[in-house]
Design a protein around this motif. Structure first.
Motif, PDB file in Angstrom:
ATOM      1  N   GLU A  51      18.613   9.505  37.008  1.00  0.00           N
ATOM      2  CA  GLU A  51      19.785   9.997  37.749  1.00  0.00           C
ATOM      3  C   GLU A  51      19.620  11.449  38.170  1.00  0.00           C
ATOM      4  N   GLY A  52      18.417  12.005  37.987  1.00  0.00           N
ATOM      5  CA  GLY A  52      18.131  13.359  38.437  1.00  0.00           C
ATOM      6  C   GLY A  52      18.562  14.453  37.479  1.00  0.00           C
ATOM      7  N   VAL A  53      18.720  14.110  36.208  1.00  0.00           N
ATOM      8  CA  VAL A  53      19.153  15.081  35.213  1.00  0.00           C
ATOM      9  C   VAL A  53      18.065  15.228  34.145  1.00  0.00           C
ATOM     10  N   LEU A  54      17.777  16.471  33.787  1.00  0.00           N
ATOM     11  CA  LEU A  54      16.801  16.788  32.744  1.00  0.00           C
ATOM     12  C   LEU A  54      17.520  17.508  31.602  1.00  0.00           C
ATOM     13  N   SER A  55      16.887  17.548  30.450  1.00  0.00           N
ATOM     14  CA  SER A  55      17.493  18.209  29.288  1.00  0.00           C
ATOM     15  C   SER A  55      16.475  19.133  28.622  1.00  0.00           C
ATOM     16  N   PRO A  56      16.255  20.329  29.210  1.00  0.00           N
ATOM     17  CA  PRO A  56      15.263  21.243  28.646  1.00  0.00           C
ATOM     18  C   PRO A  56      15.713  21.835  27.306  1.00  0.00           C
ATOM     19  N   VAL A  57      14.737  22.251  26.535  1.00  0.00           N
ATOM     20  CA  VAL A  57      14.978  22.901  25.254  1.00  0.00           C
ATOM     21  C   VAL A  57      15.346  24.362  25.514  1.00  0.00           C
ATOM     22  N   LEU A  58      16.445  24.794  24.905  1.00  0.00           N
ATOM     23  CA  LEU A  58      16.848  26.199  24.967  1.00  0.00           C
ATOM     24  C   LEU A  58      16.301  26.980  23.777  1.00  0.00           C
ATOM     25  N   ASP A  59      16.239  26.292  22.643  1.00  0.00           N
ATOM     26  CA  ASP A  59      15.834  26.945  21.407  1.00  0.00           C
ATOM     27  C   ASP A  59      15.356  25.876  20.444  1.00  0.00           C
ATOM     28  N   ALA A  89      23.083  20.633  20.139  1.00  0.00           N
ATOM     29  CA  ALA A  89      22.130  21.056  19.112  1.00  0.00           C
ATOM     30  C   ALA A  89      21.910  19.863  18.195  1.00  0.00           C
ATOM     31  N   TYR A  90      20.658  19.467  18.066  1.00  0.00           N
ATOM     32  CA  TYR A  90      20.280  18.360  17.197  1.00  0.00           C
ATOM     33  C   TYR A  90      19.746  18.932  15.893  1.00  0.00           C
ATOM     34  N   GLY A  91      20.051  18.269  14.791  1.00  0.00           N
ATOM     35  CA  GLY A  91      19.526  18.655  13.496  1.00  0.00           C
ATOM     36  C   GLY A  91      18.483  17.650  13.047  1.00  0.00           C
ATOM     37  N   TYR A  92      17.501  18.139  12.297  1.00  0.00           N
ATOM     38  CA  TYR A  92      16.401  17.286  11.847  1.00  0.00           C
ATOM     39  C   TYR A  92      16.053  17.571  10.389  1.00  0.00           C
ATOM     40  N   GLU A  93      15.698  16.527   9.683  1.00  0.00           N
ATOM     41  CA  GLU A  93      15.074  16.623   8.376  1.00  0.00           C
ATOM     42  C   GLU A  93      13.951  15.599   8.354  1.00  0.00           C
ATOM     43  N   ILE A  94      12.803  16.019   7.873  1.00  0.00           N
ATOM     44  CA  ILE A  94      11.660  15.120   7.767  1.00  0.00           C
ATOM     45  C   ILE A  94      11.300  14.993   6.291  1.00  0.00           C
ATOM     46  N   TYR A  95      11.224  13.747   5.842  1.00  0.00           N
ATOM     47  CA  TYR A  95      10.912  13.434   4.455  1.00  0.00           C
ATOM     48  C   TYR A  95       9.565  12.731   4.387  1.00  0.00           C
ATOM     49  N   ASP A  96       8.851  12.919   3.276  1.00  0.00           N
ATOM     50  CA  ASP A  96       7.600  12.192   3.071  1.00  0.00           C
ATOM     51  C   ASP A  96       7.900  10.861   2.383  1.00  0.00           C
ATOM     52  N   ASP A  97       6.859  10.100   2.072  1.00  0.00           N
ATOM     53  CA  ASP A  97       7.071   8.774   1.487  1.00  0.00           C
ATOM     54  C   ASP A  97       7.490   8.838   0.018  1.00  0.00           C
ATOM     55  N   GLN A  98       7.556  10.050  -0.538  1.00  0.00           N
ATOM     56  CA  GLN A  98       8.110  10.247  -1.884  1.00  0.00           C
ATOM     57  C   GLN A  98       9.588  10.642  -1.801  1.00  0.00           C
ATOM     58  N   GLN A  99      10.106  10.653  -0.582  1.00  0.00           N
ATOM     59  CA  GLN A  99      11.480  11.048  -0.270  1.00  0.00           C
ATOM     60  C   GLN A  99      11.742  12.525  -0.561  1.00  0.00           C
ATOM     61  N   ASP A 100      10.683  13.336  -0.507  1.00  0.00           N
ATOM     62  CA  ASP A 100      10.822  14.782  -0.646  1.00  0.00           C
ATOM     63  C   ASP A 100      11.074  15.388   0.732  1.00  0.00           C
ATOM     64  N   LEU A 101      11.987  16.347   0.795  1.00  0.00           N
ATOM     65  CA  LEU A 101      12.270  17.042   2.038  1.00  0.00           C
ATOM     66  C   LEU A 101      11.093  17.954   2.375  1.00  0.00           C
ATOM     67  N   CYS A 102      10.521  17.765   3.560  1.00  0.00           N
ATOM     68  CA  CYS A 102       9.328  18.514   3.955  1.00  0.00           C
ATOM     69  C   CYS A 102       9.586  19.518   5.074  1.00  0.00           C
ATOM     70  N   VAL A 103      10.441  19.173   6.016  1.00  0.00           N
ATOM     71  CA  VAL A 103      10.713  20.034   7.167  1.00  0.00           C
ATOM     72  C   VAL A 103      12.180  19.896   7.536  1.00  0.00           C
ATOM     73  N   THR A 104      12.794  21.021   7.888  1.00  0.00           N
ATOM     74  CA  THR A 104      14.132  21.005   8.475  1.00  0.00           C
ATOM     75  C   THR A 104      14.039  21.713   9.815  1.00  0.00           C
ATOM     76  N   GLY A 105      14.967  21.406  10.700  1.00  0.00           N
ATOM     77  CA  GLY A 105      14.938  22.091  11.985  1.00  0.00           C
ATOM     78  C   GLY A 105      16.124  21.769  12.860  1.00  0.00           C
ATOM     79  N   THR A 106      16.170  22.477  13.966  1.00  0.00           N
ATOM     80  CA  THR A 106      17.174  22.239  15.004  1.00  0.00           C
ATOM     81  C   THR A 106      16.527  22.454  16.362  1.00  0.00           C
ATOM     82  N   SER A 107      17.079  21.808  17.356  1.00  0.00           N
ATOM     83  CA  SER A 107      16.706  22.099  18.739  1.00  0.00           C
ATOM     84  C   SER A 107      17.981  22.093  19.567  1.00  0.00           C
ATOM     85  N   SER A 108      18.087  23.046  20.484  1.00  0.00           N
ATOM     86  CA  SER A 108      19.248  23.155  21.365  1.00  0.00           C
ATOM     87  C   SER A 108      18.819  22.817  22.783  1.00  0.00           C
ATOM     88  N   HIS A 109      19.670  22.053  23.466  1.00  0.00           N
ATOM     89  CA  HIS A 109      19.354  21.559  24.812  1.00  0.00           C
ATOM     90  C   HIS A 109      20.553  21.734  25.730  1.00  0.00           C
TER      91      HIS A 109
END
Length: 142
Positions: A51-59, A89-109
């Protein structure tokens, strides 16, 4: 709040010489999580682009807690952290296969028209997305 989950089998090409996932790959995994969240809510990023719309990352921000290694599975948890009808703004958490928290983050669009890169109101152009995002977003603290 809706939390989307995406599983990644860590591939050798995503790791460095120590067998640890190279840091920029987590940003790619954030994108996988964001795309899955959009699909979970019943929409398609590709459809928005048609539809001609993009969603670039701001941060974008990532905080590394524990390495994920070759041969492990990683699970990306993704949610809408903030949404105001224009920016997301999207939030993220990445866990390993031991269910340990490995990475957290956010991205703004922000959404923009492809031909001129001018911001658009998601509320105006995509009212169904607006409604779904407002229902799915993380509740504000009281």
């Amino acid at each position: 709040m809706h939390v989307s989950k995406s599983e990644i089998q860590v591939r050798y090409a995503e790791t460095d010489q120590m067998g640890v996932v190279y840091h920029t790959n987590y940003l790619v995994w954030f994108e996988i999580g964001r795309t899955q969240l959009i699909e979970d809510l019943g929409f398609s990023y590709a459809g928005m682009e048609e539809e001609g719309v993009l969603s670039p990352v701001l941060d974008i921000h990532a905080s590394y807690k524990k390495p994920v290694r070759y041969g492990q599975k990683a699970v990306i948890h993704t949610w809408i952290e903030k949404y105001d009808g224009l920016r997301v703004a999207y939030g993220y958490e990445i866990y390993d296969d031991q269910q340990d928290l490995c990475v957290t983050g956010t991205s703004s669009h922000i959404c923009v028209k492809r031909e001129n890169f001018r911001p658009i109101s998601i509320k105006k152009y995509f009212p169904d997305w607006d409604k779904a995002y407002r229902l799915a977003k993380k509740q504000d603290a009281i």
